[in-house]
Design a protein around this motif. Structure first.
Motif, PDB file in Angstrom:
ATOM      1  N   THR A 211       0.428  -1.119  -0.047  1.00  0.00           N
ATOM      2  CA  THR A 211      -0.064   0.111  -0.023  1.00  0.00           C
ATOM      3  C   THR A 211       1.000   1.140   0.370  1.00  0.00           C
ATOM      4  OG1 THR A 211      -0.118  -0.088   2.516  1.00  0.00           O
ATOM      5  CG2 THR A 211      -1.971  -1.323   1.487  1.00  0.00           C
ATOM      6  N   THR A 212       0.423   2.897  -0.700  1.00  0.00           N
ATOM      7  CA  THR A 212       1.390   3.957  -0.842  1.00  0.00           C
ATOM      8  C   THR A 212       0.378   3.932   0.924  1.00  0.00           C
ATOM      9  OG1 THR A 212      -0.873   4.614  -1.989  1.00  0.00           O
ATOM     10  CG2 THR A 212       1.165   3.463  -3.315  1.00  0.00           C
ATOM     11  N   SER A 213       1.510   4.819   1.097  1.00  0.00           N
ATOM     12  CA  SER A 213       1.450   5.790   2.447  1.00  0.00           C
ATOM     13  C   SER A 213       2.234   7.262   1.724  1.00  0.00           C
ATOM     14  CB  SER A 213       2.216   4.529   3.368  1.00  0.00           C
ATOM     15  OG  SER A 213       1.877   6.084   4.529  1.00  0.00           O
ATOM     16  N   ASP A 214       2.192   7.919   2.931  1.00  0.00           N
ATOM     17  CA  ASP A 214       2.820   9.912   2.691  1.00  0.00           C
ATOM     18  C   ASP A 214       3.896   9.811   3.653  1.00  0.00           C
ATOM     19  OD1 ASP A 214       0.642  10.517   0.717  1.00  0.00           O
ATOM     20  OD2 ASP A 214      -0.666  11.207   2.715  1.00  0.00           O
ATOM     21  N   THR A 215       4.051   8.426   4.237  1.00  0.00           N
ATOM     22  CA  THR A 215       4.858   8.492   5.326  1.00  0.00           C
ATOM     23  C   THR A 215       5.872   6.819   5.216  1.00  0.00           C
ATOM     24  OG1 THR A 215       3.391   8.007   7.183  1.00  0.00           O
ATOM     25  CG2 THR A 215       3.992  10.623   6.979  1.00  0.00           C
ATOM     26  N   PRO A 216       6.454   6.853   4.387  1.00  0.00           N
ATOM     27  CA  PRO A 216       5.960   5.197   3.975  1.00  0.00           C
ATOM     28  C   PRO A 216       7.571   5.086   5.188  1.00  0.00           C
ATOM     29  CG  PRO A 216       6.905   6.924   2.450  1.00  0.00           C
ATOM     30  CD  PRO A 216       6.515   7.236   3.081  1.00  0.00           C
TER      31      PRO A 216
ATOM     32  N   THR B 166       7.961   2.109   8.155  1.00  0.00           N
ATOM     33  CA  THR B 166       8.754   0.867   8.445  1.00  0.00           C
ATOM     34  C   THR B 166       8.747   0.973   9.544  1.00  0.00           C
ATOM     35  OG1 THR B 166       8.483   1.368   5.970  1.00  0.00           O
ATOM     36  CG2 THR B 166      10.007   0.277   7.568  1.00  0.00           C
ATOM     37  N   ILE B 167       8.924   2.152  10.619  1.00  0.00           N
ATOM     38  CA  ILE B 167       9.881   2.205  11.765  1.00  0.00           C
ATOM     39  C   ILE B 167       9.288   2.050  12.545  1.00  0.00           C
ATOM     40  CG2 ILE B 167      11.269   3.679  13.196  1.00  0.00           C
ATOM     41  CD1 ILE B 167      12.273   5.656  11.176  1.00  0.00           C
ATOM     42  N   ALA B 168       7.702   2.251  12.039  1.00  0.00           N
ATOM     43  CA  ALA B 168       6.580   1.733  13.189  1.00  0.00           C
ATOM     44  C   ALA B 168       5.806   0.328  13.706  1.00  0.00           C
ATOM     45  CB  ALA B 168       5.935   2.794  13.133  1.00  0.00           C
TER      46      ALA B 168
ATOM     47  N   ILE C 165       7.172  -1.624  16.325  1.00  0.00           N
ATOM     48  CA  ILE C 165       6.135  -2.960  16.787  1.00  0.00           C
ATOM     49  C   ILE C 165       6.377  -4.657  16.997  1.00  0.00           C
ATOM     50  CG2 ILE C 165       3.490  -3.525  16.636  1.00  0.00           C
ATOM     51  CD1 ILE C 165       2.474  -0.918  15.680  1.00  0.00           C
ATOM     52  N   ASP C 166       7.168  -4.943  15.528  1.00  0.00           N
ATOM     53  CA  ASP C 166       7.654  -6.271  15.531  1.00  0.00           C
ATOM     54  C   ASP C 166       8.802  -6.692  17.215  1.00  0.00           C
ATOM     55  OD1 ASP C 166       7.093  -7.979  13.944  1.00  0.00           O
ATOM     56  OD2 ASP C 166       8.981  -8.189  13.103  1.00  0.00           O
ATOM     57  N   SER C 167       9.417  -5.548  17.222  1.00  0.00           N
ATOM     58  CA  SER C 167      10.473  -5.896  18.177  1.00  0.00           C
ATOM     59  C   SER C 167       9.802  -6.042  19.049  1.00  0.00           C
ATOM     60  CB  SER C 167      11.034  -4.800  17.823  1.00  0.00           C
ATOM     61  OG  SER C 167      12.361  -5.271  19.391  1.00  0.00           O
ATOM     62  N   LEU C 168       9.142  -5.110  19.282  1.00  0.00           N
ATOM     63  CA  LEU C 168       7.911  -5.315  21.077  1.00  0.00           C
ATOM     64  C   LEU C 168       7.365  -6.473  20.781  1.00  0.00           C
ATOM     65  CD1 LEU C 168       6.429  -1.306  21.363  1.00  0.00           C
ATOM     66  CD2 LEU C 168       8.868  -3.334  22.636  1.00  0.00           C
TER      67      LEU C 168
END
Length: 118
Positions: A3-8, A12-14, A18-21
């Motif tokens: 999906t496209t986003s204005d803040t890719p 990605t960092i978010a 989340i995955d790390s947590l």
């Protein structure tokens, strides 16, 4: 298809965070200490510390505990990195405080506008 986003980049960092947590079993305080120590070790810029301000506050971190962290890792990462980190952390807190003040002013203005319009 992605999906496209204005803040890719931020998205990605978010997602990585989340995955790390989800896969980390450290308590909140230990996790924050580990992440802050890693940021210091890599001489991260102030913006990198911004993501850790709210979690540190929620975990009841004090300035003294942050200083203790810097003292503890100074012999390993070196004084230049610790001094650089101290400046970056101060800058991040300054930005966070300015943002909070701006948000508080906007809320107060919205409340004042709401009262005067009634």
């Amino acid at each position: 298809m992605a999906t496209t986003s204005d803040t890719p980049v931020l998205d990605t960092i978010a997602a990585m965070t989340i995955d790390s947590l989800e896969h980390c079993h450290m308590d909140e305080r230990t996790l924050i200490l580990a992440r802050l120590a890693a940021l210091v070790a890599m001489d991260a810029p102030a913006i990198s510390y911004m993501a850790h301000i709210n979690p540190a506050i929620k975990a009841d971190f004090t300035v003294e505990q942050l200083q203790d962290l810097l003292v503890a890792i100074a012999p390993v990462v070196g004084t230049a990195r610790v001094m650089s980190a101290a400046g970056h952390i101060a800058q991040a807190f300054g930005v966070a405080m300015a943002m909070a003040e701006s948000e508080a002013e906007a809320i107060a203005q919205a409340e004042a506008d709401s009262r005067s319009g009634s």
